[in-house]
Motif scaffolding. Structure first.
Motif, PDB file in Angstrom:
ATOM      1  N   TYR A   1      27.246 103.186  25.797  1.00  0.00           N
ATOM      2  CA  TYR A   1      28.643 102.762  25.646  1.00  0.00           C
ATOM      3  C   TYR A   1      29.270 102.424  26.995  1.00  0.00           C
ATOM      4  CZ  TYR A   1      33.613 102.745  24.656  1.00  0.00           C
ATOM      5  OH  TYR A   1      34.925 102.384  24.575  1.00  0.00           O
ATOM      6  N   ALA A   2      29.008 103.242  28.000  1.00  0.00           N
ATOM      7  CA  ALA A   2      29.553 102.971  29.339  1.00  0.00           C
ATOM      8  C   ALA A   2      29.057 101.626  29.854  1.00  0.00           C
ATOM      9  CB  ALA A   2      29.163 104.092  30.297  1.00  0.00           C
ATOM     10  N   ALA A   3      27.770 101.342  29.636  1.00  0.00           N
ATOM     11  CA  ALA A   3      27.216 100.056  30.074  1.00  0.00           C
ATOM     12  C   ALA A   3      27.808  98.903  29.271  1.00  0.00           C
ATOM     13  CB  ALA A   3      25.698 100.077  29.930  1.00  0.00           C
TER      14      ALA A   3
ATOM     15  N   HIS B   1      38.288  95.649  38.191  1.00  0.00           N
ATOM     16  CA  HIS B   1      38.250  97.056  37.799  1.00  0.00           C
ATOM     17  C   HIS B   1      37.729  97.164  36.383  1.00  0.00           C
ATOM     18  CE1 HIS B   1      39.224 101.197  37.047  1.00  0.00           C
ATOM     19  NE2 HIS B   1      40.103 100.889  36.115  1.00  0.00           N
ATOM     20  N   VAL B   2      36.785  98.060  36.186  1.00  0.00           N
ATOM     21  CA  VAL B   2      36.277  98.350  34.847  1.00  0.00           C
ATOM     22  C   VAL B   2      36.735  99.744  34.471  1.00  0.00           C
ATOM     23  CG1 VAL B   2      34.247  98.628  33.400  1.00  0.00           C
ATOM     24  CG2 VAL B   2      34.274  96.870  35.175  1.00  0.00           C
ATOM     25  N   PRO B   3      37.613  99.886  33.491  1.00  0.00           N
ATOM     26  CA  PRO B   3      38.123 101.205  33.113  1.00  0.00           C
ATOM     27  C   PRO B   3      36.998 102.133  32.660  1.00  0.00           C
ATOM     28  CG  PRO B   3      39.419  99.452  32.098  1.00  0.00           C
ATOM     29  CD  PRO B   3      38.213  98.803  32.685  1.00  0.00           C
ATOM     30  N   THR B   4      37.153 103.385  32.969  1.00  0.00           N
ATOM     31  CA  THR B   4      36.215 104.398  32.491  1.00  0.00           C
ATOM     32  C   THR B   4      36.825 105.105  31.291  1.00  0.00           C
ATOM     33  OG1 THR B   4      37.138 106.030  34.032  1.00  0.00           O
ATOM     34  CG2 THR B   4      35.238 104.749  34.785  1.00  0.00           C
ATOM     35  N   PRO B   5      36.011 105.663  30.416  1.00  0.00           N
ATOM     36  CA  PRO B   5      36.542 106.238  29.169  1.00  0.00           C
ATOM     37  C   PRO B   5      37.557 107.354  29.370  1.00  0.00           C
ATOM     38  CG  PRO B   5      34.165 105.925  29.007  1.00  0.00           C
ATOM     39  CD  PRO B   5      34.533 105.642  30.431  1.00  0.00           C
ATOM     40  N   ASP B   6      37.460 108.098  30.473  1.00  0.00           N
ATOM     41  CA  ASP B   6      38.330 109.260  30.631  1.00  0.00           C
ATOM     42  C   ASP B   6      39.506 109.031  31.564  1.00  0.00           C
ATOM     43  OD1 ASP B   6      36.825 109.027  32.880  1.00  0.00           O
ATOM     44  OD2 ASP B   6      36.026 111.071  32.879  1.00  0.00           O
ATOM     45  N   GLU B   7      39.736 107.784  31.998  1.00  0.00           N
ATOM     46  CA  GLU B   7      40.862 107.556  32.896  1.00  0.00           C
ATOM     47  C   GLU B   7      42.146 107.321  32.110  1.00  0.00           C
ATOM     48  OE1 GLU B   7      39.830 104.100  35.202  1.00  0.00           O
ATOM     49  OE2 GLU B   7      40.910 102.757  33.879  1.00  0.00           O
ATOM     50  N   ASP B   8      43.265 107.452  32.788  1.00  0.00           N
ATOM     51  CA  ASP B   8      44.574 107.211  32.184  1.00  0.00           C
ATOM     52  C   ASP B   8      45.132 105.936  32.795  1.00  0.00           C
ATOM     53  OD1 ASP B   8      47.132 107.203  31.204  1.00  0.00           O
ATOM     54  OD2 ASP B   8      47.454 109.349  31.474  1.00  0.00           O
ATOM     55  N   SER B   9      45.062 104.845  32.044  1.00  0.00           N
ATOM     56  CA  SER B   9      45.382 103.538  32.603  1.00  0.00           C
ATOM     57  C   SER B   9      46.856 103.361  32.932  1.00  0.00           C
ATOM     58  CB  SER B   9      44.937 102.426  31.646  1.00  0.00           C
ATOM     59  OG  SER B   9      45.633 102.514  30.419  1.00  0.00           O
ATOM     60  N   THR B  10      47.735 104.242  32.429  1.00  0.00           N
ATOM     61  CA  THR B  10      49.159 104.088  32.736  1.00  0.00           C
ATOM     62  C   THR B  10      49.418 104.142  34.238  1.00  0.00           C
ATOM     63  OG1 THR B  10      51.391 104.879  32.214  1.00  0.00           O
ATOM     64  CG2 THR B  10      49.706 106.560  32.554  1.00  0.00           C
ATOM     65  N   TYR B  11      48.575 104.891  34.967  1.00  0.00           N
ATOM     66  CA  TYR B  11      48.776 105.001  36.407  1.00  0.00           C
ATOM     67  C   TYR B  11      48.482 103.695  37.143  1.00  0.00           C
ATOM     68  CZ  TYR B  11      48.911 110.030  35.453  1.00  0.00           C
ATOM     69  OH  TYR B  11      49.235 111.269  34.972  1.00  0.00           O
ATOM     70  N   ASP B  12      47.862 102.733  36.434  1.00  0.00           N
ATOM     71  CA  ASP B  12      47.548 101.447  37.047  1.00  0.00           C
ATOM     72  C   ASP B  12      48.645 100.411  36.842  1.00  0.00           C
ATOM     73  OD1 ASP B  12      45.039 102.185  38.083  1.00  0.00           O
ATOM     74  OD2 ASP B  12      44.122 101.950  36.110  1.00  0.00           O
ATOM     75  N   SER B  13      49.683 100.753  36.092  1.00  0.00           N
ATOM     76  CA  SER B  13      50.829  99.851  35.976  1.00  0.00           C
ATOM     77  C   SER B  13      51.576  99.837  37.304  1.00  0.00           C
ATOM     78  CB  SER B  13      51.754 100.307  34.849  1.00  0.00           C
ATOM     79  OG  SER B  13      51.136 100.131  33.592  1.00  0.00           O
ATOM     80  N   MET B  14      52.123  98.687  37.667  1.00  0.00           N
ATOM     81  CA  MET B  14      52.727  98.568  38.989  1.00  0.00           C
ATOM     82  C   MET B  14      54.112  99.193  39.086  1.00  0.00           C
ATOM     83  SD  MET B  14      50.415  97.644  40.805  1.00  0.00           S
ATOM     84  CE  MET B  14      49.187  96.509  41.431  1.00  0.00           C
ATOM     85  N   GLY B  15      54.672  99.640  37.953  1.00  0.00           N
ATOM     86  CA  GLY B  15      55.870 100.466  38.024  1.00  0.00           C
ATOM     87  C   GLY B  15      55.567 101.825  38.604  1.00  0.00           C
TER      88      GLY B  15
ATOM     89  N   GLY C   1      41.201 114.515  39.204  1.00  0.00           N
ATOM     90  CA  GLY C   1      40.903 113.381  40.072  1.00  0.00           C
ATOM     91  C   GLY C   1      40.551 112.113  39.335  1.00  0.00           C
ATOM     92  N   LYS C   2      40.169 112.213  38.057  1.00  0.00           N
ATOM     93  CA  LYS C   2      39.819 111.037  37.277  1.00  0.00           C
ATOM     94  C   LYS C   2      41.058 110.331  36.742  1.00  0.00           C
ATOM     95  CE  LYS C   2      35.396 112.998  35.765  1.00  0.00           C
ATOM     96  NZ  LYS C   2      34.595 113.449  34.589  1.00  0.00           N
ATOM     97  N   LYS C   3      42.194 111.045  36.729  1.00  0.00           N
ATOM     98  CA  LYS C   3      43.410 110.475  36.167  1.00  0.00           C
ATOM     99  C   LYS C   3      44.358 110.091  37.286  1.00  0.00           C
ATOM    100  CE  LYS C   3      43.101 112.827  31.702  1.00  0.00           C
ATOM    101  NZ  LYS C   3      43.730 113.763  30.759  1.00  0.00           N
ATOM    102  N   GLY C   4      44.155 108.896  37.786  1.00  0.00           N
ATOM    103  CA  GLY C   4      44.971 108.375  38.863  1.00  0.00           C
ATOM    104  C   GLY C   4      44.756 106.881  38.946  1.00  0.00           C
ATOM    105  N   PRO C   5      45.361 106.242  39.908  1.00  0.00           N
ATOM    106  CA  PRO C   5      45.191 104.799  40.064  1.00  0.00           C
ATOM    107  C   PRO C   5      43.722 104.422  40.234  1.00  0.00           C
ATOM    108  CG  PRO C   5      46.956 105.628  41.445  1.00  0.00           C
ATOM    109  CD  PRO C   5      46.252 106.829  40.905  1.00  0.00           C
ATOM    110  N   ALA C   6      43.370 103.228  39.802  1.00  0.00           N
ATOM    111  CA  ALA C   6      41.989 102.747  39.888  1.00  0.00           C
ATOM    112  C   ALA C   6      41.485 102.792  41.325  1.00  0.00           C
ATOM    113  CB  ALA C   6      41.905 101.321  39.356  1.00  0.00           C
ATOM    114  N   ALA C   7      40.252 103.233  41.492  1.00  0.00           N
ATOM    115  CA  ALA C   7      39.668 103.353  42.831  1.00  0.00           C
ATOM    116  C   ALA C   7      39.652 102.010  43.551  1.00  0.00           C
ATOM    117  CB  ALA C   7      38.252 103.919  42.720  1.00  0.00           C
ATOM    118  N   GLU C   8      39.399 100.921  42.803  1.00  0.00           N
ATOM    119  CA  GLU C   8      39.337  99.602  43.438  1.00  0.00           C
ATOM    120  C   GLU C   8      40.693  99.189  43.998  1.00  0.00           C
ATOM    121  OE1 GLU C   8      36.428  99.517  39.884  1.00  0.00           O
ATOM    122  OE2 GLU C   8      38.401 100.374  40.348  1.00  0.00           O
ATOM    123  N   MET C   9      41.765  99.533  43.266  1.00  0.00           N
ATOM    124  CA  MET C   9      43.103  99.201  43.748  1.00  0.00           C
ATOM    125  C   MET C   9      43.451 100.032  44.978  1.00  0.00           C
ATOM    126  SD  MET C   9      45.805  97.320  43.453  1.00  0.00           S
ATOM    127  CE  MET C   9      45.749  96.611  41.796  1.00  0.00           C
ATOM    128  N   LEU C  10      43.140 101.327  44.939  1.00  0.00           N
ATOM    129  CA  LEU C  10      43.413 102.172  46.104  1.00  0.00           C
ATOM    130  C   LEU C  10      42.626 101.708  47.316  1.00  0.00           C
ATOM    131  CD1 LEU C  10      43.546 105.749  44.542  1.00  0.00           C
ATOM    132  CD2 LEU C  10      45.449 104.439  45.499  1.00  0.00           C
TER     133      LEU C  10
END
Length: 661
Positions: A105-107, A358-372, A397-406
């Motif tokens: 599934y991850a792949a 950025h490819v989202p991972t199943p356990d991340e919280d994408s709200t942190y990637d909104s620019m607000g 640590g998994k629930k934060g802004p996308a690593a690629e954006m940081l």
């Protein structure tokens, strides 16, 4: 006349070598000197731009064509993904196959998301640096200029070469100005076979350099390049190198003058249009350069979340910064379709848009990637261009802004992101509790405005003490139909103050805000005098709360219902009860647009409006109120969430390089 920051040759490595036999004593040493128009501080590299805007004005139409062509492919890919996803979920029910199913599934998800973002990569690839020609006068202006020193005594046999040695060569393109050339505007690409003639060496030549992309990961390339000039005559070669640095992408500041406000073009006659009309009136009354711009986002009202306006600049004519806006779209997959407006509606002359993969991972919280969820502290010591603050969950640590954006933001090496805790909020965005205002004459030249639940509770307690506990929380409400009644809690002041869940949520919110303010004090050096605390109230009655509450209503009495009610009482993720003042729009000239609070009416006056006005008056601000109750507040957002801004980033007071050495 083209501006030269310094009419001197930058210090660089100079070498002289001989070829073959010893040089006769009468031989003239070749002159190899380079200077840069974009030199800044002595000893620091000269600057150049990533030339990724679209001065030819062809990319908007191209982007729209790409999206039309991609629509069918993306839909088919989505359908295929859902079928394969369902099959893998079934497979994962077998404990013996679960681990392998999760790996598959991850792949699958990675392959799917990369395919879905193909059009974004294609749109971003349409820019001035994508070709080897100079696309007109505006494109020419984006080249950082270098000059060779004239060598009037160059013999007829003299030749020269200009190269970009090292790994940086793949990230830039070098041009030479040859007025008689057939190349557009006389600019030829410098290649391995390019030689400077004796006549060019005698007159001196002009070179132009452009970056081909932004710095994305400083571990791969940090934006540094070296240009080398070799001049050979009579068996002697002189060399000069000059160091250059690509200008960073910087996020704009609220202390910069507002030039244009943006909002979604929501034409709903009951909610969206009245809201944007009121915003437009406030912007016009403030004297902003251009009217409110209404953007077709395909129905996504959260304009702030779609992209972060940035810019890149270098020294230009007359000392004024020259550069381009660089729009950074959100990597939140829920904002993906709407964020494409950076390519279809904004990119063009002096406006670039980038794509951050950025490819989202199943356990991340994408709200942190909104620019607000990204704001920028204005300039302070050590951070002349300000500093990014971005929210997340420090406990996970998994629930934060996308690593690629940081990585992208950190790699600009100017506005090192500072993390704040937004995990206590239902939506989880920075702009729900802190913002920054220009404050001329103050210690820093700006102040932080911070939501203050304690003072919000005190407003209620004071009203109760004065005998007004029976007043409903939201006074002066418009007529609400069934769609909104559950979203606007109409209990009385007494009922709120007797509600332990309400009091707990506000106490918890106050503690989390205190912890974040402590971080700002430690990292930024804020003092209490630099902070304007604005009365606020939070509630646990989020959309998740209301959904569970609705579910409970349909449950029969018994253990399951009891357990669900216990979960309901334990919910403490916060969202604004009174429309959130901090979540507003900073205008010019000491004016601020805040959502109308609809607080308790006592003596015909809104007690929260009075308290908010008093707080802003301490820093010389006037508040303009706009009703966002039905347009954004009931959807857990406010004015800042629903707007974006373009600010004056190229004024003579915006020369970030003067303080960055």
């Amino acid at each position: 006349m083209r501006f030269r920051t310094r009419e001197l040759f930058l210090a660089g490595a100079l070498t002289v070598s001989t070829v073959g036999l010893a040089v006769p004593a009468s031989a003239t040493t070749p002159v190899a000197d380079l200077r840069a128009d974009t030199a800044t501080t002595p000893g620091q590299p000269a600057l150049f731009l990533a030339n990724i805007d679209d001065d030819a004005g062809v990319c908007k139409a191209r982007s729209k064509e790409l999206l039309v062509a991609a629509a069918g492919r993306e839909q088919a890919d989505n359908e295929s993904f859902r079928v394969q996803e369902a099959a893998l979920r079934e497979e994962a029910k077998d404990p013996a196959k679960k681990e392998e199913a999760e790996r598959k599934y991850a792949a699958l998800r990675r392959t799917h998301r990369l395919a879905q973002y193909q059009a974004d990569r294609d749109m971003a690839a349409c820019n001035d640096a994508a070709d080897t020609v100079v696309n007109g006068a505006q494109d020419e202006a984006d080249l950082a200029r270098l000059h060779t020193a004239p060598w009037a005594a160059a013999p007829a046999s003299a030749t020269g070469r200009v190269t970009v040695p090292g790994a940086g060569a793949d990230h830039v393109r070098l041009f030479i100005k040859r007025p008689k050339s057939a190349a557009p505007r006389g600019w030829e690409v410098v290649g391995p076979g390019t030689k400077l003639t004796a006549a060019e060496l005698r007159a001196g030549v002009e070179l132009g350099i452009e970056g081909r992309d932004v710095v994305r990961d400083s571990a791969v390339w940090a934006g540094r390049v070296t240009v080398r000039l070799d001049v050979t005559a009579n068996g002697v070669t002189s060399s000069r190198t000059i160091a250059l640095q690509q200008a960073p992408v910087l996020t704009q500041l609220n202390t910069q003058r507002l030039q244009e406000a943006l909002a979604s073009d929501d034409q709903d006659p009951e909610t969206g249009k009245p809201f944007t009309d009121a915003l437009a009136a406030a912007v016009k009354a403030n004297g902003v350069d251009t009217p409110l711009r209404r953007v077709d986002t395909g129905g996504d009202q959260w304009m702030q979340d779609l992209f972060e306006p940035g810019y890149a600049s270098i020294p230009g004519p007359g000392g004024k910064p020259h550069g381009m806006r660089v729009l950074i779209p959100s990597v939140n997959e829920n904002r993906h379709a709407a964020s494409r407006v950076v390519f279809t509606d904004f990119a063009g002359p002096d406006v670039a848009a980038v794509h951050i993969a950025h490819v989202p991972t199943p356990d991340e919280d994408s709200t942190y990637d909104s620019m607000g969820n990204l704001e920028t502290v204005p300039a302070y010591r050590g951070y002349p261009a300000g500093r990014i603050v971005i929210g997340g969950d420090p406990a996970d640590g998994k629930k934060g802004p996308a690593a690629e954006m940081l990585t992208f933001l950190r790699s600009q090496n100017m506005q090192k992101p500072l993390s704040l805790d937004t995990s206590w909020l239902s939506v989880g965005h920075i702009d729900e509790f802190v913002q920054f205002l220009p404050a001329p004459g103050s210690r820093l030249g700006w102040r932080a405005i911070v939501a203050d639940p304690r003072s919000g509770i005190k407003v209620l307690q004071d009203a109760k003490k004065a005998g007004h506990g029976g007043q409903i929380m939201h006074g002066g409400l418009p007529a609400l139909d069934w769609r909104y009644t559950d979203h606007v809690d109409q209990r009385s002041i007494d009922e709120f103050l007797a509600d332990p869940q309400f009091l707990h949520v506000n106490d918890r919110s106050a503690q989390r805000i205190d912890a974040n303010v402590a971080v700002l004090k430690r990292e930024v050096g804020l003092t209490d005098a630099d902070i304007v605390r604005v009365p606020a109230l939070f509630t646990a009655r989020t959309m998740d709360y209301l959904m569970l509450q609705s579910e409970i209503k349909g449950m029969k009495p018994g253990p399951d219902r009891d357990a669900a009610e216990a979960r309901l009482r334990a919910m403490d993720q916060a969202v604004a009860l009174i429309p959130g003042t901090v979540n507003g729009l900073v205008l010019n000239n000491g004016e601020y647009v805040a959502p109308k609070p609809f607080g308790p009416l006592i003596g015909g006056k809104d007690v929260f409006t009075e308290a908010i006005d008093k707080a802003f008056a301490t820093t010389g601000y006037t508040v303009r109120y706009v009703d966002d109750l039905l347009s954004t507040h009931v959807s857990e957002g406010e004015i800042h969430c629903a707007t974006n801004t373009l600010r004056a980033v190229f004024g003579t007071d915006q020369r970030w390089w003067r303080h960055s050495a």
